[in-house]
Design an enzyme around this catalytic site. Structure first.
Site, PDB file in Angstrom:
ATOM      1  CD  GLU A  15      -4.191 -53.565 -18.818  1.00  0.00           C
ATOM      2  OE1 GLU A  15      -4.578 -53.678 -17.665  1.00  0.00           O
ATOM      3  OE2 GLU A  15      -4.526 -52.625 -19.562  1.00  0.00           O
TER       4      GLU A  15
ATOM      5  CB  CYS B 184      -8.947 -52.247 -27.928  1.00  0.00           C
ATOM      6  SG  CYS B 184      -8.543 -53.961 -27.958  1.00  0.00           S
TER       7      CYS B 184
HETATM    8  N1  SAH Z   1      -1.581 -46.522 -31.296  1.00  0.00           N
HETATM    9  C1  SAH Z   1      -2.487 -47.096 -32.203  1.00  0.00           C
HETATM   10  C2  SAH Z   1      -3.104 -48.385 -31.682  1.00  0.00           C
HETATM   11  C3  SAH Z   1      -3.541 -48.406 -30.270  1.00  0.00           C
HETATM   12  S1  SAH Z   1      -4.862 -47.346 -29.864  1.00  0.00           S
HETATM   13  C4  SAH Z   1      -3.558 -46.108 -32.616  1.00  0.00           C
HETATM   14  O1  SAH Z   1      -3.654 -45.053 -31.992  1.00  0.00           O
HETATM   15  O2  SAH Z   1      -4.254 -46.380 -33.586  1.00  0.00           O
HETATM   16  C5  SAH Z   1      -6.272 -48.213 -30.595  1.00  0.00           C
HETATM   17  C6  SAH Z   1      -7.500 -47.344 -30.798  1.00  0.00           C
HETATM   18  O3  SAH Z   1      -8.128 -46.971 -29.565  1.00  0.00           O
HETATM   19  C7  SAH Z   1      -7.160 -46.042 -31.508  1.00  0.00           C
HETATM   20  O4  SAH Z   1      -8.066 -45.776 -32.545  1.00  0.00           O
HETATM   21  C8  SAH Z   1      -7.306 -45.052 -30.397  1.00  0.00           C
HETATM   22  O5  SAH Z   1      -7.506 -43.771 -30.883  1.00  0.00           O
HETATM   23  C9  SAH Z   1      -8.451 -45.593 -29.596  1.00  0.00           C
HETATM   24  N2  SAH Z   1      -8.572 -44.990 -28.261  1.00  0.00           N
HETATM   25  C10 SAH Z   1      -7.589 -44.484 -27.490  1.00  0.00           C
HETATM   26  N3  SAH Z   1      -8.097 -43.975 -26.339  1.00  0.00           N
HETATM   27  C11 SAH Z   1      -9.423 -44.166 -26.386  1.00  0.00           C
HETATM   28  C12 SAH Z   1     -10.511 -43.850 -25.502  1.00  0.00           C
HETATM   29  N4  SAH Z   1     -10.306 -43.246 -24.339  1.00  0.00           N
HETATM   30  N5  SAH Z   1     -11.767 -44.205 -25.887  1.00  0.00           N
HETATM   31  C13 SAH Z   1     -11.982 -44.835 -27.058  1.00  0.00           C
HETATM   32  N6  SAH Z   1     -11.007 -45.158 -27.923  1.00  0.00           N
HETATM   33  C14 SAH Z   1      -9.738 -44.829 -27.606  1.00  0.00           C
END
Ligand code: SAH
Ligand code: SF4
Length: 374
Positions: free
Chosen positions: A93, A347
């Site tokens: 996505e 995201c």
């Molecule tokens: N793997 C990388 C990039 C993708 S995740 C990382 O972890 O930084 C992008 C962002 O979304 C990250 O900060 C992650 O912690 C956050 N994220 C993941 N799951 C989430 C959720 N359920 N609610 C809010 N943010 C979330």
């Protein structure tokens, strides 16, 4: 037979070299492919290539190895989720956020030439980091995307909106797919895409050995670090990868990263009720970050369905956190806005359970990141 994407730069370059074709022609092929979405197989229309390039491209490459399966629009038309089908049938996505955050004399008025958007893209199918609050993490790791598959997300999105910023906050851990990430960003910042590296943000849990190289390979891109906890034991509870990349070492890495880059670092901090959102933890975070120049984004947790282990912090705690970081430690701190909750694909919380056509769930808008680019 599987074809390579014409945006798999290394593959095209090596095929061209074998046949004695200069790699300077590659960007011309891209320019034509972007402007002519239907060429797919037939590169005959690309002007002025050496004659050997045409059969070579046709036999080994496709201008798009992925297809745009569906687009879900949020009710407010601000967010579009693109469901993209890869050649092997896997899905990823990408999320387009059309949110005009301009201040000043254009505020609130339509932008000439249409809105500029931020694209959130995926770097892997699934993710092996297993963060407990993340839907993608719950899928496990399926495979890395090629650089071409990463760039194709930008090509698909550019057909529906003018993309100004790219954030690697979709599915996957970009620094675990290092070579493809570097190649994809190099393509995006070169001709014909020409995105400014300052408008590209790589979000990572903090893969220390990769961070040590990133600066040399991609100077000037923005770094966002998913910290999520001010101390090692809480980090380990919610992010198993933290065991391999201890907080103390990560902080040392960030200090030297910043010493060289001279750029501020974005710190992502997901607000989890009763886990990492107490007053004491705000002070611990403030102290931890004091020696760095950072912008902290406090992220409300988006419920993900696979677990009810977590709840998002209440508003007061988020505000308390923000004001402690600001007033005691002078740290610029934003609270991530959530919008477009009616479509699936926030995201960082993407998981592809192929939805029946037309069915949609939630997305959040990272306008805080966009704001900082203005
Ligand atoms: N793997 C990388 C990039 C993708 S995740 C990382 O972890 O930084 C992008 C962002 O979304 C990250 O900060 C992650 O912690 C956050 N994220 C993941 N799951 C989430 C959720 N359920 N609610 C809010 N943010 C979330
Ligand atoms: Fe992977 Fe990022 Fe999700 Fe953690 S938050 S599982 S690193 S995609």
């Amino acid at each position: 037979m599987a074809y390579r994407s014409v945006y798999d730069l290394g593959a095209v370059r090596s095929e061209f070299e074998k046949t004695g074709i200069s790699s300077r022609f590659i960007a011309h092929v891209w320019k034509y492919a972007i402007q002519n979405p239907n060429i797919e197989i037939d590169f005959d229309g690309v002007p002025s290539l050496p004659s050997a390039a045409y059969p070579l491209l046709r036999s080994k490459f496709r201008s798009s190895t992925s297809t745009l399966d569906s687009i879900s629009e949020s009710d407010d038309n601000v967010t579009s989720k693109l469901l993209i089908r890869l050649q092997d049938g896997a899905f990823v996505e990408a999320v387009v956020m059309r949110y005009d955050t301009r201040l000043g004399r254009y505020a609130g008025k339509p932008r000439p030439g249409g809105p500029r958007s931020t694209l959130c893209i995926s770097s892997q199918v699934g993710c092996k980091m297993g963060c407990k609050f993340c839907a993608t993490g719950s899928m496990g790791f399926k495979r890395n995307l090629s650089s071409g598959e990463i760039v194709e997300q930008l090509v698909h999105a550019s057909r529906i909106s003018h993309i100004r910023n790219v954030v690697f906050m979709g599915m996957g851990e970009p620094l675990n797919n290092y070579a493809a990430l570097i190649e994809a960003v190099q393509i995006m910042t070169g001709f014909p895409f020409q995105l400014s590296p300052k408008r590209i943000t790589i979000s990572t849990v903090g893969i220390i050995h990769a961070l040590n190289k990133l600066q040399d390979d991609l100077p000037n891109v923005n770094l966002a670090v998913s910290l999520h906890a001010p101390v090692q034991d809480i980090r380990c509870q919610i992010m198993p990868a933290a065991r391999a990349f201890p907080l103390e070492k990560l902080m040392d890495t960030l200090v030297s990263y910043q010493r060289n880059s001279k750029q501020k670092i974005f710190i992502e901090y997901i607000m989890l009720d009763g886990v990492n959102d107490e007053e004491q933890q705000a002070h611990q975070l403030g102290k931890l970050l004091q020696t760095l120049e950072v912008v902290v984004n406090l992220i409300p947790f988006n419920p993900i369905g696979i677990t009810n282990q977590f709840r998002t912090s209440n508003k007061q705690n988020v505000q308390m956190f923000q004001s402690i970081l600001r007033s005691f430690y002078g740290i610029r701190t934003t609270i991530r806005k959530q919008m477009g909750q009616d479509i699936s694909g926030a995201c960082g919380q993407l998981v592809v359970n192929i939805p029946p056509k037309g069915s949609v769930s939630s997305a959040d808008l990272i306008t805080d990141i966009e704001d900082l680019r203005i």
